[in-house]
Design an enzyme around this catalytic site. Structure first.
Site, PDB file in Angstrom:
ATOM      1  N   ARG A  68       0.761  -1.200  -0.004  1.00 40.23           N
ATOM      2  CA  ARG A  68       0.142   0.038  -0.083  1.00 40.23           C
ATOM      3  C   ARG A  68       0.699   1.262  -0.051  1.00 40.23           C
ATOM      4  O   ARG A  68       0.437   2.397  -0.305  1.00 40.23           O
ATOM      5  CB  ARG A  68      -0.925   0.013   1.194  1.00 40.23           C
ATOM      6  CG  ARG A  68      -1.976  -0.946   1.333  1.00 40.23           C
ATOM      7  CD  ARG A  68      -2.950  -0.937   2.435  1.00 40.23           C
ATOM      8  NE  ARG A  68      -1.942  -1.537   3.654  1.00 40.23           N
ATOM      9  CZ  ARG A  68      -2.590  -1.718   4.732  1.00 40.23           C
ATOM     10  NH1 ARG A  68      -3.733  -1.329   5.117  1.00 40.23           N
ATOM     11  NH2 ARG A  68      -1.822  -1.919   5.797  1.00 40.23           N
ATOM     12  N   LYS A 175       2.189 -20.798   5.829  1.00 37.66           N
ATOM     13  CA  LYS A 175       1.627 -21.148   6.840  1.00 37.66           C
ATOM     14  C   LYS A 175       0.903 -19.827   7.662  1.00 37.66           C
ATOM     15  O   LYS A 175       1.436 -18.977   7.601  1.00 37.66           O
ATOM     16  CB  LYS A 175       2.204 -22.056   7.822  1.00 37.66           C
ATOM     17  CG  LYS A 175       3.187 -21.224   8.697  1.00 37.66           C
ATOM     18  CD  LYS A 175       3.813 -22.273   9.790  1.00 37.66           C
ATOM     19  CE  LYS A 175       4.726 -21.655  10.754  1.00 37.66           C
ATOM     20  NZ  LYS A 175       3.955 -20.502  11.692  1.00 37.66           N
ATOM     21  N   HIS A 205       9.213 -23.520   5.998  1.00 39.11           N
ATOM     22  CA  HIS A 205      10.608 -23.195   6.122  1.00 39.11           C
ATOM     23  C   HIS A 205      11.434 -24.303   6.678  1.00 39.11           C
ATOM     24  O   HIS A 205      12.701 -24.303   6.557  1.00 39.11           O
ATOM     25  CB  HIS A 205      10.709 -21.719   6.646  1.00 39.11           C
ATOM     26  CG  HIS A 205      10.553 -21.602   7.896  1.00 39.11           C
ATOM     27  ND1 HIS A 205       9.493 -21.303   8.593  1.00 39.11           N
ATOM     28  CD2 HIS A 205      11.480 -21.530   8.917  1.00 39.11           C
ATOM     29  CE1 HIS A 205       9.766 -21.062   9.803  1.00 39.11           C
ATOM     30  NE2 HIS A 205      10.880 -21.354  10.202  1.00 39.11           N
ATOM     31  N   LYS A 209      15.474 -26.398   5.757  1.00 40.37           N
ATOM     32  CA  LYS A 209      16.677 -26.467   6.512  1.00 40.37           C
ATOM     33  C   LYS A 209      17.858 -27.516   6.353  1.00 40.37           C
ATOM     34  O   LYS A 209      17.021 -28.523   6.220  1.00 40.37           O
ATOM     35  CB  LYS A 209      16.273 -26.360   8.127  1.00 40.37           C
ATOM     36  CG  LYS A 209      15.751 -25.150   8.667  1.00 40.37           C
ATOM     37  CD  LYS A 209      15.446 -25.275  10.146  1.00 40.37           C
ATOM     38  CE  LYS A 209      14.925 -23.975  10.578  1.00 40.37           C
ATOM     39  NZ  LYS A 209      15.727 -22.653  10.401  1.00 40.37           N
ATOM     40  N   GLU A 243      11.647 -22.020  22.213  1.00 42.62           N
ATOM     41  CA  GLU A 243      12.131 -20.476  21.775  1.00 42.62           C
ATOM     42  C   GLU A 243      12.095 -19.897  23.301  1.00 42.62           C
ATOM     43  O   GLU A 243      11.459 -20.080  24.031  1.00 42.62           O
ATOM     44  CB  GLU A 243      10.931 -19.709  20.945  1.00 42.62           C
ATOM     45  CG  GLU A 243      11.041 -20.488  19.611  1.00 42.62           C
ATOM     46  CD  GLU A 243       9.745 -19.532  18.834  1.00 42.62           C
ATOM     47  OE1 GLU A 243      10.445 -18.502  18.213  1.00 42.62           O
ATOM     48  OE2 GLU A 243       8.675 -19.823  18.929  1.00 42.62           O
ATOM     49  N   ASP A 262       0.468 -23.146  15.389  1.00 40.86           N
ATOM     50  CA  ASP A 262       1.556 -22.294  14.865  1.00 40.86           C
ATOM     51  C   ASP A 262       2.769 -23.047  14.415  1.00 40.86           C
ATOM     52  O   ASP A 262       3.136 -22.926  13.529  1.00 40.86           O
ATOM     53  CB  ASP A 262       1.973 -21.172  15.776  1.00 40.86           C
ATOM     54  CG  ASP A 262       2.868 -20.149  15.096  1.00 40.86           C
ATOM     55  OD1 ASP A 262       2.535 -19.936  13.982  1.00 40.86           O
ATOM     56  OD2 ASP A 262       3.946 -19.884  15.833  1.00 40.86           O
ATOM     57  N   HIS A 267       5.445 -27.589  11.196  1.00 37.51           N
ATOM     58  CA  HIS A 267       6.627 -27.897  11.473  1.00 37.51           C
ATOM     59  C   HIS A 267       6.937 -29.517  12.237  1.00 37.51           C
ATOM     60  O   HIS A 267       7.460 -30.435  11.666  1.00 37.51           O
ATOM     61  CB  HIS A 267       7.344 -27.032  12.206  1.00 37.51           C
ATOM     62  CG  HIS A 267       7.296 -25.682  11.794  1.00 37.51           C
ATOM     63  ND1 HIS A 267       7.515 -25.246  10.501  1.00 37.51           N
ATOM     64  CD2 HIS A 267       7.327 -24.321  12.329  1.00 37.51           C
ATOM     65  CE1 HIS A 267       7.394 -24.126  10.254  1.00 37.51           C
ATOM     66  NE2 HIS A 267       7.314 -23.355  11.424  1.00 37.51           N
ATOM     67  N   LYS A 365       7.002 -20.973  23.962  1.00 37.84           N
ATOM     68  CA  LYS A 365       7.824 -19.857  23.999  1.00 37.84           C
ATOM     69  C   LYS A 365       8.094 -19.310  25.323  1.00 37.84           C
ATOM     70  O   LYS A 365       7.674 -20.023  26.522  1.00 37.84           O
ATOM     71  CB  LYS A 365       6.742 -18.441  23.384  1.00 37.84           C
ATOM     72  CG  LYS A 365       6.696 -18.633  22.132  1.00 37.84           C
ATOM     73  CD  LYS A 365       5.829 -17.411  21.388  1.00 37.84           C
ATOM     74  CE  LYS A 365       5.775 -17.577  19.846  1.00 37.84           C
ATOM     75  NZ  LYS A 365       7.045 -17.746  19.206  1.00 37.84           N
TER      76      LYS A 365
END
Length: 513
Positions: A68, A175, A205, A209, A243, A262, A267, A365
């Protein structure tokens, strides 16, 4: 002596040389929707540059951004230059940038703006004429899934999705592929109304790897591992993606999605499939997907989801010498949110190879450290001709594939401690990519973007894999929705209190990477 005749295509010297040649994309261009977002700035544009710097893109490659912002081409070039210089993996070379920047274009507009897509069609056509992109273009949808239908509809209406004979048009979608089985099917119907299935590339992704791909080499290029890669020897498997950070500025995206949707749905279930699948007849896309689908279709959920799953939300507190916010305190977060930031599940695979071997998947997390690994934990020896005191520090043998960071493989086994007494203790043998190879591993997006441009799909999950993954996860999410709130856990720990009893009931413990 007469020379040995070798059939065409069987010359070992020539074939060995061919295998060392890099795969180089032909004439092509890439259009990125959502080019102002973090994904485009930190991953996609640097990956394009790194491919160019490695000589894997054609000299006339075209890169078009759509957003935009009221920018001209030169404004976008400056943004791209700065993002690439800050985030590229290979050394920044002004000569390479100069060549790449000649093919950079920008189109300003909203997704609902028909005229903006008409301008995009004109831009793409001019790239064909000026840069020799030959009508070959990939459209990367780095936008929320809610925008996929509108963007695909506009690509169809503007004629951008249609390829002429001898050319190709492809779409790349990020995703999450829906938020449950129903929405995944609806999303797929929308995308495949515009692009044929073979032109749809679903990016995970993690599958790009180097260490994930090395899992296939570890299993199928060696005689050492495959004979023990089964229920006769394996006690259980743990797949972890942890994480040490919170959600940061992603509250708007993350709330309502959570750790299971997620990470586990894509994954971790993909890692499970690659770990557990049978040997494919080849590594082409159809053969690889067939074996992964067999595994996912054989996955069985435990009967008592309350005993064999765990979920939690991180609290505020101290982590790494820094005071951090709790999940419900993050900016923009709904104070009543029941979205989990930690999820752990047990799955079983009803095949002869894996019957009786539980697979434990966990992600979260604000955990103890950032790590992704696959741990194959073996059964104890059926007989130990040692006194108990001599083996009290001996654990279970394990093969641990480290996906990130410090990519490599560790093998844990027992060895005698030096000295006059017989004392057996765990030791490790370690392979690290950084030590064994002089060339650094390419970023996942480098490999995957190149595969899109080459039309090489083995690393991209197909719709059937997506649906099977949702069939596994949906019952767990539905159960959680009707059984209270997630437990809280302190930052820097390894999850909520219920995570440890979940394995203890099976006589096992979580690894502490």
């Amino acid at each position: 002596m007469a020379p040995v005749k070798v059939a065409d295509g069987q010359n070992p010297l020539r074939d060995a040389a061919d295998r060392r040649l890099p795969r180089i994309a032909g004439p092509s261009g890439l259009v990125i929707f959502g080019v102002t977002g973090d994904l485009a700035r930190k991953k996609l544009m640097p990956a394009v540059y790194d491919l160019a710097n490695r000589g894997l893109l054609p000299p006339g490659f075209g890169l078009t951004g759509f957003a935009r912002r009221d920018w001209e081409d030169q404004d976008f070039r400056k943004i791209a230059h700065d993002a690439i210089k800050e985030n590229c993996r290979t050394p920044f070379d002004e000569a390479v940038w100069e060549q790449l920047s000649k093919g950079i274009r920008f189109v300003s507009g909203e997704f609902s703006d028909d005229q903006a897509f008409a301008r995009l069609a004109t831009t793409v056509q001019k790239l064909d004429e000026e840069r020799g992109t030959a009508g070959n273009h990939a459209f990367y949808l780095a936008v929320p899934p809610s925008a996929f239908p509108l963007v695909c509809e506009q690509l169809a209406e503007s004629g951008l999705s249609q390829s002429k004979p001898g050319t190709w048009r492809r779409v790349v979608i990020e995703k999450p592929f829906g938020h449950d089985l129903t929405s995944a099917r609806e999303l797929n119907d929308v995308v495949e109304r515009v692009f044929p299935p073979e032109s749809v590339f679903r990016i995970d992704h993690y599958l790009g790897k180097e260490t994930v791909q090395n899992l296939l080499a570890l299993r199928f290029a060696n005689q050492l591992f495959e004979p023990i890669w089964n229920a006769n020897y394996v006690d259980h498997v743990q797949i972890t993606m942890a994480e040490d950070i919170g959600i940061g500025s992603r509250a708007g995206y993350y709330d309502g999605i959570g750790a299971a949707r997620d990470v586990i749905q894509n994954h971790l279930l993909q890692l499970l499939a690659l770990t557990a699948m049978e040997e494919p007849v080849s590594f082409d896309a159809a053969a690889l997907r067939a074996e992964k689908e067999k595994v996912l279709s054989a996955v069985r959920l435990p009967r008592d989801l309350g005993r064999h799953t765990a979920r939690g939300q991180y609290d505020g507190g101290w982590q790494g010498g820094e005071e951090v916010l709790g999940y419900l305190e993050e900016e923009g977060m709904n104070a009543d949110s029941t979205t989990e930031t930690y999820a752990a599940i047990r799955l079983d695979i009803d095949t002869r190879r894996w019957a009786g071997v539980p697979f434990y998947l966990r992600t979260g997390k604000r955990l103890g450290r950032r790590v992704t690994e696959i741990a194959i934990v073996f059964k104890r020896a059926p007989h130990l001709p040692f006194d108990l005191n001599e083996t009290q520090e001996l654990g279970q043998n394990a093969i641990v594939i480290r996906v990130q960071p410090d990519e490599g493989v560790t093998i844990r086994f027992g060895s005698k401690v030096p000295g006059t007494a017989m004392e057996v203790r765990d030791v490790t043998m370690d392979f690290g990519y950084g030590h064994a190879f002089t060339e650094s591993s390419p970023e996942a997006y480098e490999r995957l973007l190149l595969d899109v441009l080459l039309g090489d799909p083995p690393l991209f999950p197909q719709q059937r894999e997506v649906e099977l993954s949702w069939e596994i996860l949906d019952p767990i999410i539905d159960y959680w929705a009707t059984h209270g709130k997630p437990e809280s856990y302190r930052p820097g720990t390894w999850g909520p209190p219920s995570a440890d009893p979940m394995l203890a009931r099976d006589g096992r413990t979580w690894r502490r990477p």
